[in-house]
Scaffold this active site. Sequence first.
Site, PDB file in Angstrom:
ATOM      1  N   VAL A 156     -18.789   3.425  -2.100  1.00  0.00           N
ATOM      2  CA  VAL A 156     -19.292   2.120  -1.655  1.00  0.00           C
ATOM      3  C   VAL A 156     -20.628   2.282  -0.926  1.00  0.00           C
ATOM      4  CG1 VAL A 156     -18.836   0.069  -0.274  1.00  0.00           C
ATOM      5  CG2 VAL A 156     -16.930   1.250  -1.394  1.00  0.00           C
ATOM      6  N   LYS A 166       0.858  -1.190   0.000  1.00  0.00           N
ATOM      7  CA  LYS A 166       0.000   0.000   0.000  1.00  0.00           C
ATOM      8  C   LYS A 166       0.887   1.230   0.000  1.00  0.00           C
ATOM      9  CE  LYS A 166      -4.543   0.892   0.543  1.00  0.00           C
ATOM     10  NZ  LYS A 166      -5.736   0.119   0.204  1.00  0.00           N
ATOM     11  N   GLY A 173     -21.037   6.649   5.941  1.00  0.00           N
ATOM     12  CA  GLY A 173     -20.210   6.991   4.769  1.00  0.00           C
ATOM     13  C   GLY A 173     -20.985   6.642   3.515  1.00  0.00           C
ATOM     14  N   VAL A 174     -21.463   7.686   2.822  1.00  0.00           N
ATOM     15  CA  VAL A 174     -22.340   7.475   1.669  1.00  0.00           C
ATOM     16  C   VAL A 174     -21.560   7.766   0.384  1.00  0.00           C
ATOM     17  CG1 VAL A 174     -24.679   7.915   0.803  1.00  0.00           C
ATOM     18  CG2 VAL A 174     -24.164   8.314   3.193  1.00  0.00           C
ATOM     19  N   GLY A 175     -20.352   7.221   0.267  1.00  0.00           N
ATOM     20  CA  GLY A 175     -19.488   7.490  -0.882  1.00  0.00           C
ATOM     21  C   GLY A 175     -19.607   6.447  -1.971  1.00  0.00           C
TER      22      GLY A 175
HETATM   23  P1  NAD Z   1     -15.404   7.675  -0.525  1.00  0.00           P
HETATM   24  O1  NAD Z   1     -14.321   8.659  -0.263  1.00  0.00           O
HETATM   25  O2  NAD Z   1     -16.035   7.608  -1.871  1.00  0.00           O
HETATM   26  O3  NAD Z   1     -16.596   7.867   0.529  1.00  0.00           O
HETATM   27  C1  NAD Z   1     -16.381   7.981   1.894  1.00  0.00           C
HETATM   28  C2  NAD Z   1     -17.539   8.789   2.452  1.00  0.00           C
HETATM   29  O4  NAD Z   1     -17.414   8.760   3.872  1.00  0.00           O
HETATM   30  C3  NAD Z   1     -17.523  10.257   2.021  1.00  0.00           C
HETATM   31  O5  NAD Z   1     -18.814  10.621   1.587  1.00  0.00           O
HETATM   32  C4  NAD Z   1     -17.119  11.006   3.295  1.00  0.00           C
HETATM   33  O6  NAD Z   1     -17.728  12.280   3.389  1.00  0.00           O
HETATM   34  C5  NAD Z   1     -17.622  10.079   4.362  1.00  0.00           C
HETATM   35  N1  NAD Z   1     -16.926  10.174   5.648  1.00  0.00           N
HETATM   36  C6  NAD Z   1     -15.605  10.355   5.871  1.00  0.00           C
HETATM   37  N2  NAD Z   1     -15.349  10.326   7.191  1.00  0.00           N
HETATM   38  C7  NAD Z   1     -16.539  10.101   7.798  1.00  0.00           C
HETATM   39  C8  NAD Z   1     -16.941   9.954   9.136  1.00  0.00           C
HETATM   40  N3  NAD Z   1     -16.063  10.036  10.143  1.00  0.00           N
HETATM   41  N4  NAD Z   1     -18.248   9.729   9.395  1.00  0.00           N
HETATM   42  C9  NAD Z   1     -19.155   9.653   8.394  1.00  0.00           C
HETATM   43  N5  NAD Z   1     -18.828   9.789   7.106  1.00  0.00           N
HETATM   44  C10 NAD Z   1     -17.545  10.013   6.813  1.00  0.00           C
HETATM   45  O7  NAD Z   1     -14.777   6.262  -0.086  1.00  0.00           O
HETATM   46  P2  NAD Z   1     -15.244   4.820  -0.577  1.00  0.00           P
HETATM   47  O8  NAD Z   1     -14.526   4.463  -1.814  1.00  0.00           O
HETATM   48  O9  NAD Z   1     -16.749   4.743  -0.531  1.00  0.00           O
HETATM   49  O10 NAD Z   1     -14.624   3.903   0.571  1.00  0.00           O
HETATM   50  C11 NAD Z   1     -15.204   3.868   1.865  1.00  0.00           C
HETATM   51  C12 NAD Z   1     -14.356   2.959   2.763  1.00  0.00           C
HETATM   52  O11 NAD Z   1     -14.290   1.649   2.188  1.00  0.00           O
HETATM   53  C13 NAD Z   1     -12.901   3.412   2.920  1.00  0.00           C
HETATM   54  O12 NAD Z   1     -12.461   3.041   4.218  1.00  0.00           O
HETATM   55  C14 NAD Z   1     -12.160   2.596   1.881  1.00  0.00           C
HETATM   56  O13 NAD Z   1     -10.803   2.415   2.230  1.00  0.00           O
HETATM   57  C15 NAD Z   1     -12.930   1.297   1.970  1.00  0.00           C
HETATM   58  N6  NAD Z   1     -12.851   0.490   0.736  1.00  0.00           N
HETATM   59  C16 NAD Z   1     -13.287   1.005  -0.440  1.00  0.00           C
HETATM   60  C17 NAD Z   1     -13.234   0.228  -1.595  1.00  0.00           C
HETATM   61  C18 NAD Z   1     -13.734   0.735  -2.928  1.00  0.00           C
HETATM   62  O14 NAD Z   1     -13.909  -0.086  -3.844  1.00  0.00           O
HETATM   63  N7  NAD Z   1     -13.987   2.025  -3.085  1.00  0.00           N
HETATM   64  C19 NAD Z   1     -12.711  -1.070  -1.522  1.00  0.00           C
HETATM   65  C20 NAD Z   1     -12.281  -1.583  -0.296  1.00  0.00           C
HETATM   66  C21 NAD Z   1     -12.358  -0.766   0.844  1.00  0.00           C
END
Ligand code: NAD
Length: 357
Positions: free
Chosen positions: A190, A84, A186-188
């Site tokens: 994923v 990483k 976290g509504v991103g």
């Molecule tokens: P993203 O950046 O698209 O979304 C994250 C969301 O969480 C954002 O909307 C942000 O505003 C919100 N957020 C941040 N801190 C917060 C908190 N303390 N409380 C509430 N909301 C908060 O990220 P993502 O790609 O959706 O990934 C989310 C998590 O899943 C991360 O930990 C990432 O490492 C993990 N992950 C993602 C993937 C992937 O395919 N994207 C794969 C494996 C793991």
Amino acid sequence: MAHEQSFLELIEAWDGSGVVVKHDELTGSWVFVALHDDTLGPMVGGCRMKTYACPEDGLRDAMRLARGMTHKWAALDLPCGGGKSVLAIPGPLSGADRRGLLHRFGELLNTLDGAYGTGEDLGTTPEDMRVVADVSKHVVGIHGIEGAPSDPGPFTARGVFAGIRSALRHRHGTDSLSDRTVLVQGVGDVGGPLARMISKAGGTVLLCDLDQNLAFAVSVEIGGSVVTQDNVYQTECDVYAPCAVGATLNPGTIPSLRCDMVVGSANNQLESNADADALAERGILYAPDYVVNGGGALAFTLIHQGQRNVAELDRRVRGIGDMLDEIFAEAVAAGESPLNSAARRVERVLQNAKNKD
Ligand code: NAD
């Protein structure tokens, strides 16, 4: 006050193969590449861009995440090792400064000559990876593969959804989502697709995000409700799905939780492994994060290997639910937490690979 580990202490204590540390003078950033284990293949893991309280926190994050990647690849039985990278930036970075840092990061990757391949992660975008790919071929995303989806998030969400169904089966004997409430933190990339899947399957969705407007917009779209940051750990629900940041399961939050199970995508959800036991003692079923959140990594690896059939990709990602069925059953049989059962599964895969050498 707790003693903060220095760079040297962190490196001394680490069980990985090595680390690359570089200070990027032009942007005042620190670049860390943590190389954990190459037993199963070249080390692959995303590149995180984030501002940390101190550079040591960035290195610690890179090391923890790299170990997590070793576990993730092994749990999925894919031919990759764990690595990483972290770009610890002093503050928001855009334009030429951002591109410059990404180019210099790409040049650093070239010196590793394929030992480590990177992709997007928290804080980096597909566009950032295209910038790195300008100077380095060690970007392992699927840019340039015609017709391939560019965002792993929906695949990761599908894996988490399969994980939620597995946890429900294990706990209730049925994986129906009607009459079940899932709190998505976290509504991103994923959490957004996950919330939509749960709602479509008849579940009730509670949403929490630092960006309250985003949480509100998705709640209006799917007919869910918004939970404020202050209340997230005390809110009653069937499933708590952490999909934002790591370490939300810790001695400060676990006693407050009012859920039956924790199944989410965030990496490193447990502050320490002892937190898995604390959850088990409270009767809360924990789905190990690196198994549940492997959907994107799995789908993209299969796409790299030539698989283009979306139905087949979905089927393989849904297999994460079957893996969890086995892990939960093994945990019950051994009287241990699912985290330990998942770790033994990883050890079996790594040992088998070593025996073949
Ligand atoms: P993203 O950046 O698209 O979304 C994250 C969301 O969480 C954002 O909307 C942000 O505003 C919100 N957020 C941040 N801190 C917060 C908190 N303390 N409380 C509430 N909301 C908060 O990220 P993502 O790609 O959706 O990934 C989310 C998590 O899943 C991360 O930990 C990432 O490492 C993990 N992950 C993602 C993937 C992937 O395919 N994207 C794969 C494996 C793991």
